[in-house]
Design an enzyme around this catalytic site. Structure first.
Site, mmCIF file in Angstrom:
data_model
loop_
_atom_site.group_PDB
_atom_site.id
_atom_site.type_symbol
_atom_site.label_atom_id
_atom_site.label_comp_id
_atom_site.label_asym_id
_atom_site.label_seq_id
_atom_site.Cartn_x
_atom_site.Cartn_y
_atom_site.Cartn_z
ATOM 1 N N HIS A 156 0.819 -1.217 0.000
ATOM 2 C CA HIS A 156 0.000 0.000 0.000
ATOM 3 C C HIS A 156 0.848 1.259 0.000
ATOM 4 O O HIS A 156 0.384 2.326 -0.401
ATOM 5 C CB HIS A 156 -1.024 -0.012 1.145
ATOM 6 C CG HIS A 156 -0.476 0.180 2.515
ATOM 7 N ND1 HIS A 156 -0.217 -0.874 3.377
ATOM 8 C CD2 HIS A 156 -0.166 1.294 3.213
ATOM 9 C CE1 HIS A 156 0.224 -0.410 4.533
ATOM 10 N NE2 HIS A 156 0.279 0.909 4.454
ATOM 11 N N ASP B 182 1.356 -7.774 1.924
ATOM 12 C CA ASP B 182 1.426 -6.313 1.821
ATOM 13 C C ASP B 182 2.886 -5.858 1.711
ATOM 14 O O ASP B 182 3.446 -5.285 2.646
ATOM 15 C CB ASP B 182 0.752 -5.684 3.038
ATOM 16 C CG ASP B 182 0.406 -4.222 2.815
ATOM 17 O OD1 ASP B 182 0.910 -3.636 1.844
ATOM 18 O OD2 ASP B 182 -0.355 -3.659 3.623
ATOM 19 N N SER C 70 4.025 1.925 8.490
ATOM 20 C CA SER C 70 3.766 1.047 7.351
ATOM 21 C C SER C 70 5.064 0.812 6.597
ATOM 22 O O SER C 70 5.737 1.755 6.190
ATOM 23 C CB SER C 70 2.736 1.676 6.415
ATOM 24 O OG SER C 70 1.472 1.705 7.013
#
Length: 702
Positions: free
Chosen positions: A48, A184, A637
């Site tokens: 992402h 991810d 992240s």
């Protein structure tokens, strides 16, 4: 950390000689984290986090979201215009230089000016002496100041990007949830000039050669093992008052959730009906939906933990201490002053939040701000008799990026969904231009929207291109409904809302700083960690499971078999490619496999056991994701998750829904970080992506 399990010298965690692990961690793009995993500048981050740069280079012909992308050699790696990675080379406490002879008897305006002047001068000095970028930032609400010396590289290229069926498996349904099964991750490479220094894109650049990169541990972990996470968490507010907490729980979160629910409904309907619109909005939707779901979990966690009540109870004890303490007389009235300040700002905060999420959440109106910038450029050109202006090219480029991912009909539907929400919630804060325009349309929002989108340059690319490439025309901008809508609301905001909120922010900067200083004295034996501010942080904990819905088969880890069991061919979020299924069916796991975890007893599992048992296709499997209790936040992240020896075991990507209130309150019973197991990452790269050449440049350890 040694007592908790750390096995390497502390000086290896950070040092200024270039050999510390800090030199293998980067700020990726606009706010994610990445890690260097090879001597040739290979970077891992989240899927992402790669969404935005990949969206800029994807199209209907090369739909990397659907098919993925894997370079088979360096020459096939794709440039990503505008993407940067930044290394932190040194951090230094400069509080004594910034706060010297600055005390709380000064007026706040004078205090802030003195600090700002000192920061500007000191930053300039550091840049000159170090040759690096320098930024001085406050810690502990301004009770400390640190300088961060960084180096930014802007030739970054895409190397590997799994399709959404892997990288976004589970989609928004699983976002902020556990268990998780999405890969991810994405792979990039940073390039440098012949001297290994930052340089713009050039075919002559070479892969960056780092002084330090992370070795990759392929033997895995077990529950209870020590872990640590590097990264650049964005914002936490552990020490705010009860009044500030209630603003989050009672005002901003509920408004954000309600407005984005409507917006996402419109976007999803359009995206499901048209693949081109899906490609335009997939990254924007991910950004909007991410906060939308996080705030729902945050609301739930704050309520379940009675955090506001706990804040009030602490403030009662603080007041008792302040009444008896003679060394900090300013502390006596802090609680009362904070309560008064938050109460006086609540109405303005509520209006601003509705305004931001509804009115300025409409792309056409938000683009009115760009028209306003263009208006000012044209006025300057006319006044100075210039035929062009350097800023004009920036506007043109920004417009090109905007229109590439914009659909006027979708935005028009958002307009008709969101503006009624603002009118209903803030009837006394509606600018007269809005009221008049709606009345002229017969109080029909759809008719009003049709008129606006039919006339505005923003929603008509051909008209815009003709306009921007013609002569400067300020009257045309002022006649555009997008500019008129933006200008009317911006003027109202600037006159009625911002002065209240600016005064509130000014008051709270002082109160929060003094409150935290007093708390640190009152609780001098406690450990206080500074709130996150997008600077490099290290958090540590242990691999630790979570059973949010009762007993699970193995609550700290998920496996590849569960992806197959979760497949729903008719649902985009849960589609699994034929190639992926074939690899799993053959058990083609290579060196990344582990024995299939032993299930808990049937009595412990209840009806869950049968579901999991059916997914066990063989005695071996591949681990997909795992949990630990490291404290992470937005900005983490893509963070490297390391074991006790500083070896990479995973890539952080999320938190479970139950613990998203950890930005404000950390509950060790439910707060966890979710990470992609590095062995699943390597399996996807080698077996699915057929990009085993990348693994050859990594340092694998057992």
């Amino acid at each position: 950390m040694k007592a908790e399990g750390l096995e390497i010298p502390v000086e290896q965690l950070y040092n200024t000689q270039g050999t510390g692990l800090n030199n293998a961690v980067v700020i990726f793009g606009r706010g994610c984290t990445g890690e260097i995993i090879s001597a040739q500048g290979l970077i891992l981050t989240n899927h992402h986090c790669g969404y935005e740069p990949v969206q800029k280079i994807t199209n209907a012909e090369h739909d990397y979201f659907a098919s993925g992308f894997w370079a088979m050699n360096n020459k096939e790696e794709l440039p990503c215009p505008g993407l940067t990675v930044t290394f932190v080379r040194k951090m230094e406490n400069v509080s004594d230089k910034i706060l010297y002879e600055i005390n709380d008897t000064l007026t706040e305006n004078l205090r802030e000016k003195m600090i700002a002047d000192r920061i500007a001068g000191l930053e300039k000095g550091y840049r000159l002496t170090s040759g690096l970028d320098a930024k001085i930032v406050p810690y502990y609400k301004g009770n400390q100041y640190w300088v961060i010396l960084t180096e930014t590289y802007n030739d970054v290229r895409l190397v590997g990007f799994p399709p959404n069926s892997i990288g976004f498996f589970g989609g928004e349904t699983d976002n902020w949830m556990w268990p998780r099964h999405n890969g991810d991750f994405s792979v990039f490479r940073v390039y440098a000039d012949k001297n290994n220094k930052p340089a713009g894109y050039s075919k002559d650049n070479k892969p960056y050669s780092p002084k330090r990169f992370f070795p990759i541990q392929t033997s895995g972990y077990k529950e209870g093992d020590f872990t640590m996470v590097y990264g650049f968490p964005g914002t936490t507010d552990e020490y705010i008052s009860s009044g500030q907490l209630k603003q989050v729980a009672d005002i901003t979160d509920p408004i954000n959730i309600a407005a984005r629910t409507k917006k996402l409904e419109v976007w999803e309907k359009a995206m499901n009906a048209d693949r081109n619109i899906f490609l335009k909005y997939t990254s924007k939707r991910a950004d909007i939906a991410n906060g939308w779901k996080k705030w729902q979990g945050e609301e739930r966690g704050l309520q379940q933990n009675h955090v506001a009540d706990k804040k009030l109870a602490y403030e009662t004890g603080f007041q008792d201490w302040a009444n008896q303490d003679s060394t900090m007389p300013f502390a006596d009235n802090l609680v009362a002053e904070m309560q008064a300040a938050t109460g006086s700002a609540n109405d303005a905060l509520r209006t601003q939040q509705y305004m931001n999420e509804t009115v300025f959440g409409i792309e056409l109106i938000a683009q009115g701000a760009e028209l306003n910038k263009l208006l000012n450029i044209y006025r300057k050109m006319l006044q100075t008799h210039q035929s062009s202006d350097p800023e004009l090219l920036g506007i043109k480029n920004k417009w090109a990026d905007f229109i590439k991912n914009y659909d006027a009909s979708t935005d028009q539907a958002v307009f008709t969904a969101l503006l009624p929400m603002y009118f209903t919630a803030c009837p006394d804060q509606v600018p007269s231009y809005y009221s008049f325009s709606l009345k002229a349309a017969g109080d029909d929002y759809s008719r009003w929207a049709s008129n606006i989108y039919g006339r505005s340059l923003v929603s008509n690319p051909d008209k815009w291109n003709q306009f921007i490439n013609g002569e400067a025309d300020t009257l045309a901008i002022q006649a555009d409904p997008a500019w008129q809508l933006y200008q009317a609301m911006a003027k109202f905001r600037d006159a009625q809302i911002l002065p209240v909120l600016q005064d509130y922010a000014y008051r709270m900067r002082r109160l929060n700083r003094l409150y935290l200083a007093a708390r640190m004295k009152k609780d001098s034996s406690a450990s206080f960690y500074a709130d996150a501010n997008r600077t490099l942080r290290l958090t540590y904990g242990h691999v630790k499971g979570l059973d949010p819905e009762g007993p699970a088969p193995y609550s700290y880890q998920t496996i590849i078999d569960e992806i197959i069991a979760k497949e729903k061919p008719a649902v985009d979020e849960f589609q699994v490619s034929d190639k992926f299924k074939a690899l799993v069916a053959k058990g083609d796991y290579g060196r990344w496999s582990i024995p299939t975890p032993v299930l808990r007893s049937e009595m412990d599992l209840g009806n869950k056991e049968a579901i999991v048992r059916d997914t066990r296709s063989s005695a071996r499997t591949v681990p997909v994701a795992f949990l630990a209790d490291n404290h992470t936040s937005g900005g983490n992240s893509g963070s490297p998750v390391l074991n006790a020896r500083g070896e990479l075991i995973g890539i952080n990507f999320d938190r479970p829904w139950e613990g998203t209130m950890s930005d404000l309150y950390y509950d060790p019973s439910v707060c966890r970080n979710i990470s992609v197991d590095i062995r699943y990452t390597l399996w996807v790269i080698e077996k699915f992506g057929n990009a085993g050449w990348l693994i050859k440049e990594m340092k694998l350890v057992k």
